[in-house]
Write a protein that holds these residues in place. Structure first.
Motif, mmCIF file in Angstrom:
data_model
loop_
_atom_site.group_PDB
_atom_site.id
_atom_site.type_symbol
_atom_site.label_atom_id
_atom_site.label_comp_id
_atom_site.label_asym_id
_atom_site.label_seq_id
_atom_site.Cartn_x
_atom_site.Cartn_y
_atom_site.Cartn_z
ATOM 1 N N PRO A 134 0.629 -1.098 0.152
ATOM 2 C CA PRO A 134 -0.216 0.264 0.211
ATOM 3 C C PRO A 134 0.766 1.272 0.083
ATOM 4 C CG PRO A 134 0.157 -0.827 2.153
ATOM 5 C CD PRO A 134 1.033 -1.462 1.599
ATOM 6 N N THR A 135 2.259 1.420 0.188
ATOM 7 C CA THR A 135 3.019 2.490 0.448
ATOM 8 C C THR A 135 2.569 2.974 -1.572
ATOM 9 O OG1 THR A 135 5.010 1.396 1.568
ATOM 10 C CG2 THR A 135 5.599 3.470 -0.397
ATOM 11 N N ALA A 136 2.213 4.681 -0.980
ATOM 12 C CA ALA A 136 2.017 5.644 -2.697
ATOM 13 C C ALA A 136 3.218 5.488 -2.959
ATOM 14 C CB ALA A 136 1.257 6.306 -1.845
ATOM 15 N N SER A 137 3.558 5.623 -3.958
ATOM 16 C CA SER A 137 4.875 6.374 -5.005
ATOM 17 C C SER A 137 3.804 6.667 -6.950
ATOM 18 C CB SER A 137 5.072 5.306 -5.634
ATOM 19 O OG SER A 137 5.605 4.276 -6.300
ATOM 20 N N TRP A 138 3.888 7.357 -7.573
ATOM 21 C CA TRP A 138 3.453 8.220 -8.592
ATOM 22 C C TRP A 138 3.234 6.900 -9.838
ATOM 23 C CZ3 TRP A 138 6.973 13.291 -7.658
ATOM 24 C CH2 TRP A 138 6.897 14.124 -6.906
ATOM 25 N N GLY A 139 4.456 5.735 -9.832
ATOM 26 C CA GLY A 139 4.454 5.677 -10.374
ATOM 27 C C GLY A 139 3.344 4.705 -10.466
ATOM 28 N N ASN A 140 2.970 3.732 -9.091
ATOM 29 C CA ASN A 140 1.658 3.054 -9.287
ATOM 30 C C ASN A 140 1.350 3.143 -9.236
ATOM 31 O OD1 ASN A 140 1.562 3.572 -6.238
ATOM 32 N ND2 ASN A 140 2.843 1.863 -5.570
ATOM 33 N N MET A 141 0.725 4.120 -8.455
ATOM 34 C CA MET A 141 -0.477 5.176 -8.829
ATOM 35 C C MET A 141 -1.143 4.885 -10.148
ATOM 36 S SD MET A 141 -0.852 8.514 -5.952
ATOM 37 C CE MET A 141 -2.216 9.117 -6.512
ATOM 38 N N LEU A 142 -0.295 5.105 -11.143
ATOM 39 C CA LEU A 142 -0.857 5.303 -12.455
ATOM 40 C C LEU A 142 -0.728 3.697 -13.571
ATOM 41 C CD1 LEU A 142 2.860 7.093 -14.668
ATOM 42 C CD2 LEU A 142 -0.225 7.616 -14.340
ATOM 43 N N THR A 143 -0.805 2.763 -12.234
ATOM 44 C CA THR A 143 -1.163 1.620 -12.865
ATOM 45 C C THR A 143 -2.033 1.360 -13.315
ATOM 46 O OG1 THR A 143 0.516 0.496 -11.002
ATOM 47 C CG2 THR A 143 -0.353 -0.692 -11.786
ATOM 48 N N ALA A 144 -3.135 1.971 -12.547
ATOM 49 C CA ALA A 144 -4.244 2.156 -12.985
ATOM 50 C C ALA A 144 -4.750 2.347 -14.235
ATOM 51 C CB ALA A 144 -5.216 3.360 -11.721
ATOM 52 N N ALA A 145 -3.442 2.960 -15.004
ATOM 53 C CA ALA A 145 -4.033 2.962 -16.777
ATOM 54 C C ALA A 145 -4.330 2.588 -17.443
ATOM 55 C CB ALA A 145 -3.075 4.594 -16.630
ATOM 56 N N GLN A 146 -3.509 1.608 -16.828
ATOM 57 C CA GLN A 146 -3.847 0.073 -17.439
ATOM 58 C C GLN A 146 -4.969 -0.398 -17.783
ATOM 59 O OE1 GLN A 146 -1.162 -3.216 -14.864
ATOM 60 N NE2 GLN A 146 0.379 -2.056 -16.046
ATOM 61 N N SER A 147 -5.896 0.040 -17.333
ATOM 62 C CA SER A 147 -7.194 -0.425 -17.741
ATOM 63 C C SER A 147 -8.056 0.878 -18.443
ATOM 64 C CB SER A 147 -8.283 -0.178 -16.331
ATOM 65 O OG SER A 147 -9.458 -0.688 -16.918
ATOM 66 N N ILE A 148 -8.416 0.350 -20.449
ATOM 67 C CA ILE A 148 -9.615 1.419 -20.224
ATOM 68 C C ILE A 148 -10.206 1.576 -19.849
ATOM 69 C CG2 ILE A 148 -10.650 1.295 -22.671
ATOM 70 C CD1 ILE A 148 -7.355 0.542 -23.275
ATOM 71 N N THR A 149 -10.952 0.765 -19.319
ATOM 72 C CA THR A 149 -12.209 1.794 -18.562
ATOM 73 C C THR A 149 -11.848 2.675 -17.676
ATOM 74 O OG1 THR A 149 -13.383 -0.564 -18.464
ATOM 75 C CG2 THR A 149 -14.412 1.039 -16.951
ATOM 76 N N THR A 150 -10.876 2.630 -16.876
ATOM 77 C CA THR A 150 -9.835 4.303 -15.781
ATOM 78 C C THR A 150 -9.850 5.158 -16.603
ATOM 79 O OG1 THR A 150 -9.729 2.370 -14.701
ATOM 80 C CG2 THR A 150 -8.530 4.713 -14.234
ATOM 81 N N LEU A 151 -9.131 4.938 -17.900
ATOM 82 C CA LEU A 151 -7.840 5.843 -18.458
ATOM 83 C C LEU A 151 -9.377 6.684 -18.933
ATOM 84 C CD1 LEU A 151 -5.694 3.997 -21.087
ATOM 85 C CD2 LEU A 151 -6.109 5.773 -19.425
ATOM 86 N N LYS A 152 -11.021 6.101 -19.623
ATOM 87 C CA LYS A 152 -11.698 6.842 -20.026
ATOM 88 C C LYS A 152 -12.924 7.283 -19.109
ATOM 89 C CE LYS A 152 -12.385 4.208 -24.850
ATOM 90 N NZ LYS A 152 -13.059 3.316 -25.152
ATOM 91 N N SER A 153 -13.139 6.623 -18.410
ATOM 92 C CA SER A 153 -14.148 7.262 -17.598
ATOM 93 C C SER A 153 -13.487 7.592 -15.743
ATOM 94 C CB SER A 153 -15.427 6.475 -17.160
ATOM 95 O OG SER A 153 -14.196 5.430 -16.149
ATOM 96 N N GLU A 154 -12.475 7.608 -16.475
ATOM 97 C CA GLU A 154 -11.977 7.961 -14.262
ATOM 98 C C GLU A 154 -10.552 8.727 -14.614
ATOM 99 O OE1 GLU A 154 -12.166 4.445 -12.465
ATOM 100 O OE2 GLU A 154 -14.078 3.760 -11.861
ATOM 101 N N PRO A 155 -10.616 9.983 -14.738
ATOM 102 C CA PRO A 155 -9.341 10.198 -15.518
ATOM 103 C C PRO A 155 -8.935 11.016 -13.125
ATOM 104 C CG PRO A 155 -11.020 11.540 -15.873
ATOM 105 C CD PRO A 155 -11.667 9.981 -15.457
ATOM 106 N N TRP A 156 -9.399 10.571 -13.233
ATOM 107 C CA TRP A 156 -8.315 11.472 -11.539
ATOM 108 C C TRP A 156 -7.315 10.660 -11.227
ATOM 109 C CZ3 TRP A 156 -13.762 10.104 -12.356
ATOM 110 C CH2 TRP A 156 -14.148 9.237 -11.561
ATOM 111 N N LEU A 157 -8.156 9.288 -11.215
ATOM 112 C CA LEU A 157 -6.722 7.803 -10.878
ATOM 113 C C LEU A 157 -5.027 7.815 -11.722
ATOM 114 C CD1 LEU A 157 -9.632 5.043 -10.642
ATOM 115 C CD2 LEU A 157 -8.933 6.317 -9.335
ATOM 116 N N TRP A 158 -5.118 8.974 -12.627
ATOM 117 C CA TRP A 158 -4.283 8.556 -13.002
ATOM 118 C C TRP A 158 -3.758 10.297 -14.000
ATOM 119 C CZ3 TRP A 158 -3.934 9.951 -18.244
ATOM 120 C CH2 TRP A 158 -5.153 10.049 -18.710
ATOM 121 N N ILE A 159 -4.268 10.858 -14.009
ATOM 122 C CA ILE A 159 -3.447 11.907 -14.092
ATOM 123 C C ILE A 159 -2.933 13.353 -13.008
ATOM 124 C CG2 ILE A 159 -4.766 14.457 -14.944
ATOM 125 C CD1 ILE A 159 -7.124 14.069 -16.908
ATOM 126 N N PRO A 160 -3.960 13.137 -11.921
ATOM 127 C CA PRO A 160 -2.452 14.125 -10.778
ATOM 128 C C PRO A 160 -1.327 13.005 -11.090
ATOM 129 C CG PRO A 160 -4.770 13.183 -10.095
ATOM 130 C CD PRO A 160 -4.606 12.204 -11.705
#
Length: 308
Positions: free
Chosen positions: A254-280
């Motif tokens: 659960p340690t947060a890093s900017w890199g592992n927070m971007l892991t959510a961007a691997q999902s097409i659904t996240t890229l389209k509908s949940e940009p707040w998970l990877w854009i920041p």
């Protein structure tokens, strides 16, 4: 009343000769530092980058104060969009994105600064020894550098991290141990040039040991290109950590890093509908790397003798 220089005071007999010998050297040194600072301040993007970098360091240091929630605490909403309660929303597990973003700055900056400190220290010593002694020592060091630089950098990092295991300290160690060849080659070239100068020959004539000549006489005069390389190296290390974490081989949840927070961007659904998970997190990486690179540009221009 106009200021009277130390030389004029010495000619009038108001200043001892010893002070006359010491004071101009101090004045020249102060003038050089002032000139470097002046040149740096003229580089507007470098000043802006330095300001941003200082803000990032303060954010990392004051993370417990600035973060609204604990970065590992699961809230009552999952994948919630940004709102008054959660400024940057929550992730799929229910953790506050803003809090994780602030705490992640500690990881990225630690890796950038820690790995640079390790490989600059190693590369400086190896490059200085190779450049000063020359001959077989220089040849052996150059062949080792060629071997290290012939391998794909990211692939070697992935293999080593797989063997010793992911984690903050391991990533800093791997990046630090693999980054020294470029620094060693840079320092070696500077030492080869500086050791032919008169002040080095004077130090040899005075009987100074080789260690004293290398670390007290030569290296201080080879710091300018080293500082520039270190600034760009910190940005590269942050990018490398982000790449490793994105691939699942970096800092582990659960340690947060900017890199592992971007892991959510691997999902097409996240890229389209949940940009707040990877854009920041993506923006933080871009801003940090640009800020450090701008500082490096400013330091390079400030230390360039052609611009004095």
């Amino acid at each position: 009343m106009p200021a009277v220089s130390w030389r004029e005071q010495a000619e009038k007999g108001t200043v001892p000769a010893v002070e006359l010998a010491v004071k101009p050297a101090a004045e020249r040194q102060e003038s050089y530092l002032q000139n470097v600072i002046k040149q740096f301040l003229r580089h507007k993007m470098a000043v802006a980058g330095l300001l941003v970098f200082v803000i990032l360091i303060l954010m990392a240091a004051l993370a417990p104060v600035l973060a609204p929630y604990d970065p590992s605490t699961i809230q009552d909403e999952f994948s919630a969009p940004p709102s008054a309660k959660y400024w940057l929303g929550t992730d799929q597990v229910g953790r506050d994105v803003l809090s994780r973003l602030i705490y992640a700055s500690r990881i990225s900056l630690s890796i950038g600064l820690g790995s640079v400190a390790i490989y600059v220290a190693i590369g400086t010593v190896i490059g200085a020894v190779a450049g000063y002694y020359g001959g077989k020592v220089d040849m052996i060091v150059n062949r080792i550098i060629d071997i290290f630089m012939s391998f794909p950098h990211l692939m070697v990092i992935l293999v080593l991290v797989t063997i010793i295991g992911p984690g903050l300290s391991n990533i800093i160690l791997v990046l630090g141990l693999l980054g020294w060849p470029a620094v060693a080659r840079l320092v070696r070239g500077s030492v080869l040039s500086i050791k032919q100068m008169e002040f080095v020959k004077a130090a040899q004539a005075l009987g100074l040991s080789k260690r004293q000549i290398i670390f007290q006489e030569i290296l201080p005069n080879a710091m300018a290109p080293l500082l520039v390389n270190a600034t760009f190296g910190a940005a590269t290390a942050i990018l490398s950590e982000s790449s490793l974490s994105f691939l699942g081989m970096g800092v582990q949840p659960p340690t947060a890093s900017w890199g592992n927070m971007l892991t959510a961007a691997q999902s097409i659904t996240t890229l389209k509908s949940e940009p707040w998970l990877w854009i920041p997190s993506g923006l933080m990486i871009v801003i940090t790397v640009l800020a450090i690179n701008f500082v490096g540009d400013g330091v390079r221009d400030a230390l360039d003798p052609k611009k004095k």
